[in-house]
Design an enzyme around this catalytic site. Structure first.
Site, mmCIF file in Angstrom:
data_model
loop_
_atom_site.group_PDB
_atom_site.id
_atom_site.type_symbol
_atom_site.label_atom_id
_atom_site.label_comp_id
_atom_site.label_asym_id
_atom_site.label_seq_id
_atom_site.Cartn_x
_atom_site.Cartn_y
_atom_site.Cartn_z
ATOM 1 N N HIS A 129 15.446 34.779 -14.420
ATOM 2 C CA HIS A 129 15.942 36.127 -14.651
ATOM 3 C C HIS A 129 14.560 36.766 -14.336
ATOM 4 C CE1 HIS A 129 13.767 36.111 -18.474
ATOM 5 N NE2 HIS A 129 14.337 34.739 -18.876
ATOM 6 N N CYS A 181 12.806 29.622 -19.893
ATOM 7 C CA CYS A 181 13.472 30.214 -18.601
ATOM 8 C C CYS A 181 12.282 30.014 -17.156
ATOM 9 C CB CYS A 181 14.284 31.500 -18.846
ATOM 10 S SG CYS A 181 15.552 31.466 -20.075
#
Length: 405
Positions: A332, A350
């Site tokens: 992301h 992430c």
């Protein structure tokens, strides 16, 4: 009358005992002559006035039977006399069960089992056109099992996307369920079902190819589960399921944790090469390694650390979110980590990119694309049930996960 018979008719006075003897003798001779003359019934024929019995009518028995018959078993139709020519077993509403007649013509057995809570009519005929008709009704299911299918119908997915089925209730009769699942492909792809525990704790079965799919392959699943008993605590399935999907272009995202780079390769050519920062090594915030499959493109979402077991570390709205695992690993946009892109891994697990690079990647990838994650800065390998981690299991070991051997 013959001369022998005439000569037996004596005239004139004789003794009564002689007359009686001659009369009896004449009767015997005349009876014999009459039989020799062919005046009686033909050999093998029924005596005059005797009714000929008709051939027996077709008489069938059916199992299961009754008004609360057991479900989940094949239907068997047996001819008590003669040989079956045609058999039709049809459920209320018009759905027929396919089946086959035995070599001796005595029995017909359905290919599929009888579904619960269903009324069936049974009709049969033999070669002479004689017929019989009956019916039965199965008992309703005490418990119904359902499932969730991925990918969705008529979608286009990446080359690593498995067929994945998650069941609402436990599946003990795994072999019976797997037998009802038929996968067909336009290029005869080699693949296998494998049973596993989903990240949610539910029973799940995935079908993956031996290698990544070939682009353009059309895949169809026919799950003929109506009437199949999933076992204790699971219940019956009461409907069939199906899905179809197509494999898109061959593209792979390669995430190098050590070099802090993400590259997107399509048809063997690099189309994106992006600096990134992954999870902080040495603890729960580290990223996973291995092959993860892009599960979904979720856009802008709220990410909260407590949902992944990291306390109150963060609560943010995050753009260009692409889910890789059920445990919360995403690729992301992470502009707050800009100082570490291409330099160090300093996220909460992430893979973070700049806004522009995240948007560029988001626009290029599709669900089902593999993300091949390598490097030392990892906390372990993506588990098979944590998203679509089946690619981290060898082909030989994956085949052993089939309930059919």
């Amino acid at each position: 009358m013959s001369s022998a018979c005439r000569s037996a008719r004596r005239t004139g006075p004789v003794r009564s005992r002689a007359r009686l003897f001659l009369a009896v003798q004449a009767a015997v001779v005349c009876a014999a002559l009459t039989a020799c003359a062919g005046g009686g019934p033909a050999e093998g024929a029924a005596p005059a006035g005797t009714a000929v019995a008709p051939a027996p009518a077709l008489d069938i028995t059916v199992a299961p039977h009754g008004t609360k018959a057991v479900a989940g078993v094949p239907v068997k139709v047996t001819a008590e006399s003669g040989k079956l020519k045609t058999v039709q077993v049809r459920a209320a509403g018009g759905k027929a069960l396919a089946g086959r007649i035995s070599a001796d013509g005595r029995t017909w057995t359905s290919d599929r089992v009888a579904a619960p809570g269903t009324a069936y009519t049974v009709s049969a005929k033999d070669a002479a056109g004689r017929g019989d008709r009956t019916g039965f009704t199965t008992a309703a299911a005490d418990k119904v099992n359902k499932l969730t299918l991925a990918p969705g119908k008529d979608t286009t997915v990446g080359i690593a996307q498995p067929l994945s089925i998650v069941f609402d209730h436990p599946v003990k009769n795994k072999a019976a369920v797997e037998k009802a699942l038929t996968v067909t492909t336009t290029d005869d792809t080699t693949g296998s079902w494998g049973w596993l525990r989903d990240h949610s704790g539910k029973d799940r079965v995935d079908w993956r190819p031996r290698e990544y799919w070939k682009p353009g392959t059309r895949v169809t699943l026919a799950a003929g589960l109506d009437g199949v008993d999933s076992g204790p605590d699971g219940g019956f399935f009461v409907r069939d399921y199906a899905t179809t999907f197509t494999i898109g272009s061959a593209q792979v995202a390669r995430v190098d944790l050590d070099r802090h780079r993400l590259t997107l390769v399509r048809e063997g050519k690099t189309v994106l090469d992006l600096p990134m920062s992954a999870g902080t090594p040495g603890g729960d915030k580290a990223s996973w390694r291995g092959t993860a499959v892009l599960m979904s493109k979720e856009g802008t979402i709220n990410m909260r650390s407590e949902t992944v077991g990291l306390g109150d570390a963060y609560d943010k709205m995050v753009d260009w979110s692409m889910r890789l695992t059920w445990s919360g690993m995403y690729v992301h946009a992470a502009p707050w980590n800009a100082a570490y892109f291409g330099v160090a891994n300093r996220s909460s697990g992430c893979v973070g990119l700049s806004d522009a690079n995240a948007a560029a990647l988001y626009g290029q990838v599709r669900a089902g694309d593999p993300f091949e994650i390598t490097g030392a800065d990892a906390k372990g390998t993506v588990a098979e049930g944590n998203g679509y981690g089946a690619w981290n299991v060898s082909w030989a070991d994956w085949r052993k996960k089939s309930a059919l051997g």
